[in-house]
Motif scaffolding. Sequence first.
Motif, PDB file in Angstrom:
ATOM      1  N   GLY A  77       0.716  -1.240  -0.069  1.00 20.83           N
ATOM      2  CA  GLY A  77      -0.070  -0.004   0.044  1.00 20.83           C
ATOM      3  C   GLY A  77       0.935   1.420  -0.133  1.00 20.83           C
ATOM      4  O   GLY A  77       0.675   2.187  -0.994  1.00 20.83           O
ATOM      5  N   ILE A  78       1.668   1.323   0.808  1.00 23.58           N
ATOM      6  CA  ILE A  78       2.895   2.450   1.147  1.00 23.58           C
ATOM      7  C   ILE A  78       4.085   1.716   1.172  1.00 23.58           C
ATOM      8  O   ILE A  78       4.430   0.835   2.034  1.00 23.58           O
ATOM      9  CB  ILE A  78       2.725   3.383   2.199  1.00 23.58           C
ATOM     10  N   TYR A  79       5.015   2.327   0.240  1.00 21.98           N
ATOM     11  CA  TYR A  79       6.637   1.570   0.409  1.00 21.98           C
ATOM     12  C   TYR A  79       7.655   2.699   0.463  1.00 21.98           C
ATOM     13  O   TYR A  79       7.716   3.403  -0.585  1.00 21.98           O
ATOM     14  CB  TYR A  79       6.800   0.763  -0.883  1.00 21.98           C
ATOM     15  N   LEU A  80       8.200   2.920   1.592  1.00 25.39           N
ATOM     16  CA  LEU A  80       9.257   3.882   1.800  1.00 25.39           C
ATOM     17  C   LEU A  80      10.594   3.286   1.621  1.00 25.39           C
ATOM     18  O   LEU A  80      10.817   2.256   2.300  1.00 25.39           O
ATOM     19  CB  LEU A  80       9.112   4.408   3.217  1.00 25.39           C
ATOM     20  N   ARG A  81      11.400   3.630   0.628  1.00 21.92           N
ATOM     21  CA  ARG A  81      12.846   2.880   0.594  1.00 21.92           C
ATOM     22  C   ARG A  81      13.986   3.827   0.151  1.00 21.92           C
ATOM     23  O   ARG A  81      13.569   4.998  -0.064  1.00 21.92           O
ATOM     24  CB  ARG A  81      12.688   1.774  -0.508  1.00 21.92           C
ATOM     25  N   GLY A  82      15.166   3.534   0.398  1.00 20.57           N
ATOM     26  CA  GLY A  82      16.216   4.315   0.051  1.00 20.57           C
ATOM     27  C   GLY A  82      16.462   5.595   0.643  1.00 20.57           C
ATOM     28  O   GLY A  82      16.543   6.386  -0.111  1.00 20.57           O
ATOM     29  N   GLU A  83      16.338   5.592   1.902  1.00 20.08           N
ATOM     30  CA  GLU A  83      16.547   6.983   2.645  1.00 20.08           C
ATOM     31  C   GLU A  83      15.395   7.746   2.493  1.00 20.08           C
ATOM     32  O   GLU A  83      15.613   9.088   2.243  1.00 20.08           O
ATOM     33  CB  GLU A  83      18.041   7.490   2.154  1.00 20.08           C
ATOM     34  N   SER A  84      14.164   7.196   2.544  1.00 19.38           N
ATOM     35  CA  SER A  84      13.214   8.014   2.715  1.00 19.38           C
ATOM     36  C   SER A  84      12.846   8.452   3.931  1.00 19.38           C
ATOM     37  O   SER A  84      11.972   7.715   4.689  1.00 19.38           O
ATOM     38  CB  SER A  84      12.206   7.347   1.802  1.00 19.38           C
ATOM     39  N   ASP A  85      13.477   9.267   4.452  1.00 18.64           N
ATOM     40  CA  ASP A  85      13.598   9.810   5.973  1.00 18.64           C
ATOM     41  C   ASP A  85      12.577  10.445   6.536  1.00 18.64           C
ATOM     42  O   ASP A  85      12.159  11.664   5.631  1.00 18.64           O
ATOM     43  CB  ASP A  85      14.803  10.132   6.461  1.00 18.64           C
ATOM     44  N   GLN A  86      12.237  10.681   7.643  1.00 19.70           N
ATOM     45  CA  GLN A  86      11.276  11.771   8.274  1.00 19.70           C
ATOM     46  C   GLN A  86      10.029  11.936   7.527  1.00 19.70           C
ATOM     47  O   GLN A  86       9.673  13.140   7.335  1.00 19.70           O
ATOM     48  CB  GLN A  86      12.033  12.952   8.622  1.00 19.70           C
ATOM     49  N   ASN A  87       9.360  10.982   7.107  1.00 16.29           N
ATOM     50  CA  ASN A  87       8.049  11.378   6.558  1.00 16.29           C
ATOM     51  C   ASN A  87       7.067  11.167   7.487  1.00 16.29           C
ATOM     52  O   ASN A  87       7.198  10.331   8.541  1.00 16.29           O
ATOM     53  CB  ASN A  87       7.685  10.301   5.344  1.00 16.29           C
ATOM     54  N   THR A  88       5.805  11.651   7.513  1.00 18.62           N
ATOM     55  CA  THR A  88       4.768  11.495   8.531  1.00 18.62           C
ATOM     56  C   THR A  88       3.612  10.837   7.900  1.00 18.62           C
ATOM     57  O   THR A  88       3.099  11.557   6.824  1.00 18.62           O
ATOM     58  CB  THR A  88       4.273  12.835   9.107  1.00 18.62           C
TER      59      THR A  88
END
Length: 561
Positions: free
Chosen positions: A466-477
């Motif tokens: 559904g949501i995929y954070l990768r490769g230094e996708s930092d400090q998201n809310t």
Amino acid sequence: MMKNNRMIPLLCTLFFLGSAFLPLVQGASFSFVLDFSATTKEQRISEESVVLPSSFSWRDINGVDFTTPIRNQTPYPSCESFALTAAVETMVQYKVGFPFNCDLSEAHLFFFSGGNIIWGSYPENDTKFLKDYGIPDEACWPYPKDKYQYPLNTTAPDWQNRTVKITNWSYIPADPVAIKTALLTNGPVPSYFLVYDDFVYFKKGIYQHRWGNTRGAHYMAIVGYNDDPGYWIVKNSWGTKFQEDGWVNIKYGECGIGTINFYLTGVYGKFPIVYVDDDNTAGPWNGTKEYPYLTIHDALNNVYDGYTIYVMNGTYMEHVIIDKRITLMGENKNITIIDGEGIDDVVTLSVPDVKISGFTVQNSGTQSLNAGIKTLSLNSNATIENNILIHNAIGLFLNYGYAPSWNIVRNNTILNNVKGIYTHWANNGEITGNTIIQNEENGLEMECSKYSVIKGNIIRDNGGYGIYLRGESDQNTITGGNSIQDNAVGVKISESDGNKISRNNFIGNLQHATFYNSFLTNWKRNYWDDRMVLFPEIIYGSIGKREFSWMNVDWYPLWKP
């Protein structure tokens, strides 16, 4: 900004004496006589015949906001020009029939009507210039950021072909009934105001002067009123950091508000909007509502930065490359269609500050990075809202938007693509209120993208994450009631640190959440439909090259979605 106090007696004297000759101000090429008899018979009749409601605002005409965004007059004392321009922009949008981000050049009006960077100008000079010469679009002379960036030849050479004019102007008596009548029957009312110290620090509520010394005279645009408890709704020109995001409610009669007022009539001329209609096959084609351009491409070749291209219902088989800072607006997102015919990107944004709304964008090429809408500009500041993105390799590809990019993706439906949204080096985004469903792989995939807010989205039935954070996708809310439902995996975080996941609903996913080599993730107050009563929620993942098992914990999950 504000005027020196030595100008106040002069302005008031001119106002009450009735007829006086204004001196030329620096740079002005004309002078004129103030005519207080310009309060017309028609205006007096309208005051007698109009039944005034207890409240009214140009920010809410049957649910439509016809005002334009708050501007910032810094670094010049140009408040009169901003107040008058605010009124004209609203009148233009109302005449067109819908808000379209009308943006006219305050700098041109200020300097060409005789504005001085030390003490400002006279509003009467501005109103006469509006009548005789008009005001062009913002791209003709963008408002300077530096105080001394103002040689008078910086306006576009063809500015006289790009102006909006008024047919006439007059004063409005210092009478609340007259001001309210003008608001209802005509448009916003530019008005005088005396600034005290406490106004600079005032934030919310209804302003009344309490403390401090005078700072000078100021002009703002009255856009509405409310008789209970009795205040004007006012648009300021100091940016969004003052008052309530630049708007302020001022008690009737406070600090001179409503004593010197201007009535502008009859906007006409070159409005910064052109039309497109694929039904106009026979021509002629000049971009007017009567003779719209046949294609979006033709319209783009004939507009300036800041313009709006309004596209009528139809199917446009085009590959649109937007190379100007414009607003592209469709008539109806369900039946205003841009179709890429299965080739390449459908809509490409090669410059920042583009807004797209009201379209179905479909059928990009099938290569992995082809997209329905793609940004290719550093600091892109794109606004993508109220669209349908369907049958593309990537529905929306936000590419290379370094800080402070502030892409806004809002209220779109993104479905039946290979990937829904893919962001790459796109920081500071706002992804809110979207429906991201039934995409073959991931709903929202973020790579090397930081400091973004993902809020209030429906992310459902996607084949991958559904949501995929990768490769230094930092400090998201990721917060605010995202519904993450019926995906293969709800959320995966890979090699991305310091993200916050709070107050979301995880329902029916094969696996709700997992992570790899991601640290300092804050899982807090989410709803998990597989939660065991009285226990925290365990999120299983792994760390290290050998992928040792690890876990995160949502210690206080919600009981209900």
